[in-house]
Design a protein around this motif. Structure first.
Motif, mmCIF file in Angstrom:
data_model
loop_
_atom_site.group_PDB
_atom_site.id
_atom_site.type_symbol
_atom_site.label_atom_id
_atom_site.label_comp_id
_atom_site.label_asym_id
_atom_site.label_seq_id
_atom_site.Cartn_x
_atom_site.Cartn_y
_atom_site.Cartn_z
ATOM 1 N N MET A 5 40.357 15.120 41.704
ATOM 2 C CA MET A 5 40.878 16.469 41.544
ATOM 3 C C MET A 5 40.360 17.099 40.259
ATOM 4 O O MET A 5 40.007 18.290 40.232
ATOM 5 C CB MET A 5 42.412 16.433 41.544
ATOM 6 N N GLU A 6 40.329 16.310 39.185
ATOM 7 C CA GLU A 6 39.811 16.831 37.923
ATOM 8 C C GLU A 6 38.362 17.260 38.079
ATOM 9 O O GLU A 6 37.947 18.328 37.607
ATOM 10 C CB GLU A 6 39.922 15.766 36.829
ATOM 11 N N GLY A 7 37.569 16.399 38.708
ATOM 12 C CA GLY A 7 36.163 16.714 38.892
ATOM 13 C C GLY A 7 35.960 17.954 39.745
ATOM 14 O O GLY A 7 35.136 18.826 39.424
ATOM 15 N N PHE A 8 36.708 18.052 40.851
ATOM 16 C CA PHE A 8 36.580 19.210 41.741
ATOM 17 C C PHE A 8 36.957 20.499 41.009
ATOM 18 O O PHE A 8 36.237 21.510 41.081
ATOM 19 C CB PHE A 8 37.467 19.013 42.964
ATOM 20 N N LEU A 9 38.077 20.478 40.298
ATOM 21 C CA LEU A 9 38.528 21.667 39.580
ATOM 22 C C LEU A 9 37.520 22.073 38.513
ATOM 23 O O LEU A 9 37.210 23.256 38.344
ATOM 24 C CB LEU A 9 39.894 21.404 38.944
ATOM 25 N N ALA B 142 31.327 26.783 38.329
ATOM 26 C CA ALA B 142 30.601 27.702 39.214
ATOM 27 C C ALA B 142 31.078 29.144 39.020
ATOM 28 O O ALA B 142 30.264 30.078 38.964
ATOM 29 C CB ALA B 142 30.793 27.268 40.667
ATOM 30 N N MET B 143 32.397 29.324 38.891
ATOM 31 C CA MET B 143 32.923 30.674 38.701
ATOM 32 C C MET B 143 32.502 31.243 37.349
ATOM 33 O O MET B 143 32.167 32.434 37.239
ATOM 34 C CB MET B 143 34.451 30.643 38.816
ATOM 35 N N LEU B 144 32.502 30.414 36.343
ATOM 36 C CA LEU B 144 32.073 30.873 35.021
ATOM 37 C C LEU B 144 30.607 31.270 35.037
ATOM 38 O O LEU B 144 30.211 32.291 34.450
ATOM 39 C CB LEU B 144 32.294 29.757 33.992
ATOM 40 N N LEU B 145 29.793 30.463 35.704
ATOM 41 C CA LEU B 145 28.370 30.770 35.768
ATOM 42 C C LEU B 145 28.142 32.080 36.531
ATOM 43 O O LEU B 145 27.313 32.902 36.146
ATOM 44 C CB LEU B 145 27.623 29.619 36.450
ATOM 45 N N LEU C 66 30.691 32.128 28.212
ATOM 46 C CA LEU C 66 30.926 31.673 29.581
ATOM 47 C C LEU C 66 29.961 30.565 29.978
ATOM 48 O O LEU C 66 30.348 29.591 30.629
ATOM 49 C CB LEU C 66 30.801 32.844 30.550
ATOM 50 N N VAL C 67 28.695 30.698 29.594
ATOM 51 C CA VAL C 67 27.728 29.653 29.933
ATOM 52 C C VAL C 67 28.076 28.352 29.214
ATOM 53 O O VAL C 67 27.999 27.259 29.803
ATOM 54 C CB VAL C 67 26.295 30.100 29.581
ATOM 55 N N THR C 68 28.455 28.441 27.950
ATOM 56 C CA THR C 68 28.839 27.235 27.204
ATOM 57 C C THR C 68 30.026 26.542 27.851
ATOM 58 O O THR C 68 30.045 25.319 28.019
ATOM 59 C CB THR C 68 29.182 27.591 25.748
ATOM 60 N N LEU D 122 32.446 22.192 31.363
ATOM 61 C CA LEU D 122 33.187 21.802 32.566
ATOM 62 C C LEU D 122 32.293 21.107 33.582
ATOM 63 O O LEU D 122 32.734 20.187 34.290
ATOM 64 C CB LEU D 122 33.838 23.033 33.191
ATOM 65 N N LEU D 123 31.038 21.514 33.676
ATOM 66 C CA LEU D 123 30.118 20.856 34.593
ATOM 67 C C LEU D 123 29.917 19.394 34.195
ATOM 68 O O LEU D 123 29.971 18.492 35.040
ATOM 69 C CB LEU D 123 28.776 21.584 34.600
ATOM 70 N N GLY D 124 29.702 19.167 32.894
ATOM 71 C CA GLY D 124 29.528 17.789 32.427
ATOM 72 C C GLY D 124 30.759 16.944 32.684
ATOM 73 O O GLY D 124 30.659 15.789 33.110
#
Length: 604
Positions: free
Chosen positions: A412-416, A422-425, A527-529, A534-536
């Motif tokens: 769940m953590e990974g999915f969120l 993705a939304m931030l990007l 936002l990119v940062t 979050l991606l990592g």
């Protein structure tokens, strides 16, 4: 030390010769100096008998044959009754090396049961050592040498639970102390640890955290030097609980230390640390690990072996093996390294300001259209719409916290985290583009004018949807950030709201003109940062549960940026940064299009 047999003693059962050799050397190391100082012929004869047995064992057992010359050196001095201090030091050093080479356990696999130890002492030891351990039991008078007094400073100065465990297991040849082979390993550890409580007063507080390994291998005097004499009673009477997460963290810290040792050229020291980490931190919790994740447990065992082998061979592969081992320990713990609270605070604050300001611009545009059409009475429907959206967004956040608190796991953590990234990007690359903003504002004004003709409900709906998009995005972003540091998110969000209100007042009441181009650029970087972080973290979570394979690599570990030494995560984060750069370039080119050059830019 003397531990004469009690009524429950039995003949010695077959046991590891390596363990027996360690027990003899421990006994010699502690008792030989006293025998030399006393000049007692019987005592010296006992020491010579033991050293001869140690020398014969070292010659006959292949596993310890490499140490035969060192044991022979000790034996030659004991036969002469010479060099008491040197023999004691050499015995201690040899015990450490034997333990490392043979993998002998120096500490119990689980915290000993002191109540069980007390029961065993009462049944098997009290007849000689007395009910309180003063060496004054009913059978003590007939024994020579006298039973040990466990209240005696002389007896307890160099005694450790590990030494006591070995004496209980093997007895002492030539004395009335026989082996208690009928006791299993857990019972022997319980009895060994209980002996150290006999002279201690009660404990009325929780002791400072000390590992079982340290408690088992250090004497009371060693612990007093390290933690203070006042701590001894609690350290001996209130043993640490077996907590798997803490042991996994201790093992991880040990491997990091081994990496530093190896990098400085001390491969032997690094290999010893890796072995100790496995024996003292991982092996005791293997049943817990295997029940939770059999695959990662097997991988851990293989990785510890591979890392030790690479260190022994001075292989350059040792660095990569240790990095993989750390990644496996992180996966086994089920608790990935967390980003720092400071970074989470600032990310939360900046996301609130960025998203909130965009929402404020949208609502201001709606109200401007209402004002221009001279229908100010309907402004209340606009306010009702965006306020309702805020309430629903807050409900989404609170509901998410409740669900995650009840069923939080790495999946769940990974999915969120990945959804938020993705939304931030998307927000950074498209919603922040000035051209897109211009189009959006134009469409918003057009819809608002139509809504004024259709009625109040339509106006409410436009205001609600316009605000809800920003609110929902913010809720998801904060939800993902709050996995690591919920308190930091709360404070960051509160400070962001205060900053946002100040910004809105400055623009609307004071006529402050903001440098929108610069703000768009700064918000894009923020936002990119955040997306990179979050991606990592999301990829790391998926690797921990096996959804993605782990591909360790030599790379810096920067936790507050969600950067871990893993190929998949690093490549994905680099791809996001590259996408951001490309998106920025595309956005700049779009501004040169003839159909957009004359468009109005809100706030400029």
């Amino acid at each position: 030390m003397r531990l004469p047999p009690g009524t429950g003693s039995s003949p010695s059962a077959p046991a590891s010769e390596e363990q027996r050799l360690v027990a003899i050397l421990q006994y010699l190391g502690s008792d030989y100096p006293a025998a030399v100082a006393s000049g007692d012929s019987a005592e010296l004869a006992e020491q010579r008998s033991l050293s001869a047995e140690a020398a014969a064992t070292a010659m006959q057992v292949p596993a310890v044959a490499a140490f035969a010359s060192r044991v022979a050196s000790i034996d030659s001095r004991v036969r002469l009754g010479a060099d008491a201090a040197g023999v004691s030091a050499d015995c201690s050093s040899l015990v450490d090396d034997l333990v490392m080479a043979t993998g002998i356990r120096r500490a119990p696999a689980a915290p000993p049961d002191l109540t069980e130890g007390a029961r065993i002492f009462s049944q098997t030891c009290a007849s000689c050592h007395g009910p309180t351990g003063h060496g004054d039991g009913p059978a003590a008078a007939a024994l020579k040498p006298r039973p040990a007094d466990f209240h005696s400073t002389e007896v307890m100065t160099d005694l450790t639970p590990f030494k006591a465990f070995n004496v209980i297991r093997f007895g002492v040849k030539g004395t009335s102390m026989a082996s208690f082979a009928t006791l299993d390993e857990a019972q022997r550890w319980s009895l060994a640890f209980y002996l150290f409580t006999l002279r201690q007063p009660g404990c009325d507080r929780t002791p400072r955290p000390v590992s079982l390994d340290e408690l088992a291998t250090r004497s009371d005097s060693d612990l007093a030097k390290a933690y203070g004499a006042a701590e001894i009673a609690c350290l001996r009477r209130s043993l640490p609980k077996l907590e798997a997460p803490a042991l996994l963290e201790a093992a991880r810290a040990a491997i990091v230390d081994a990496q530093r040792r190896a990098a400085s050229g001390d491969a032997n020291g690094a290999e010893k640390i890796v072995l100790d980490a496995y024996l003292t931190d991982i092996e005791p919790i293997e049943p817990w690990l295997r029940a939770r994740d059999p695959e990662v447990t097997s991988q851990l065992e293989a990785s510890f072996t591979a890392t030790r082998s690479a260190l022994q061979q001075r292989s350059p592969q040792a660095r990569e093996d240790s990095v993989r081992l750390i990644a496996l320990l992180d996966r086994a713990s089920g608790a990935r390294p967390r980003a720092t609270a400071v970074s989470i605070f600032w990310f939360s604050l900046l996301v609130i300001v960025r998203e909130g300001f965009e929402a404020a611009v949208i609502i201001a545009a709606l109200l401007a259209v209402v004002k221009k059409r001279k229908q100010r009475a309907r402004a209340r429907f606009v306010h009702a719409g965006w306020l309702s959206a805020l309430g629903v967004g807050a409900g989404v956040f609170l509901l998410g916290r409740k669900l995650l608190a009840g069923a939080m796991n790495e999946r769940m953590e990974g999915f969120l985290a990945l959804v938020a990234a993705a939304m931030l990007l998307h927000a950074a690359l498209w919603l922040n583009a000035r051209a897109t903003t211009r189009r959006s504002m134009g469409e918003l004004r057009s819809h608002t004018q139509g809504a004024l003709d259709r009625g109040a409900f339509a106006l409410f709906g436009i205001a609600f949807l316009a605000m809800f998009r920003e609110t929902f995005e913010t809720a998801v972003f904060l939800e993902a950030l709050s996995i690591d540091a919920p308190t930091a998110v709360v404070w960051g969000a509160l400070c962001g709201v205060v900053s946002l209100l100040g910004l809105v007042v400055a623009v609307s009441r004071l006529g402050l003109r903001l440098p929108m181009t610069m703000l768009f650029k700064i918000s894009t970087v923020v936002l990119v940062t955040t997306a990179v972080v979050l991606l990592g973290q999301g990829i790391h979570s998926f690797e921990e549960v096996g959804i993605l394979p782990s591909r360790p690599m030599p790379f810096p570990r920067i936790e507050f940026l969600g950067i871990y030494p893993d190929r998949i995560g690093v490549i994905a984060q680099l791809a996001v940064v590259a996408a951001a750069l490309v998106g920025t370039m595309v956005g700049r080119r779009s501004l040169r299009r003839p159909d957009l050059r004359g468009a109005a830019d809100p706030g400029e």
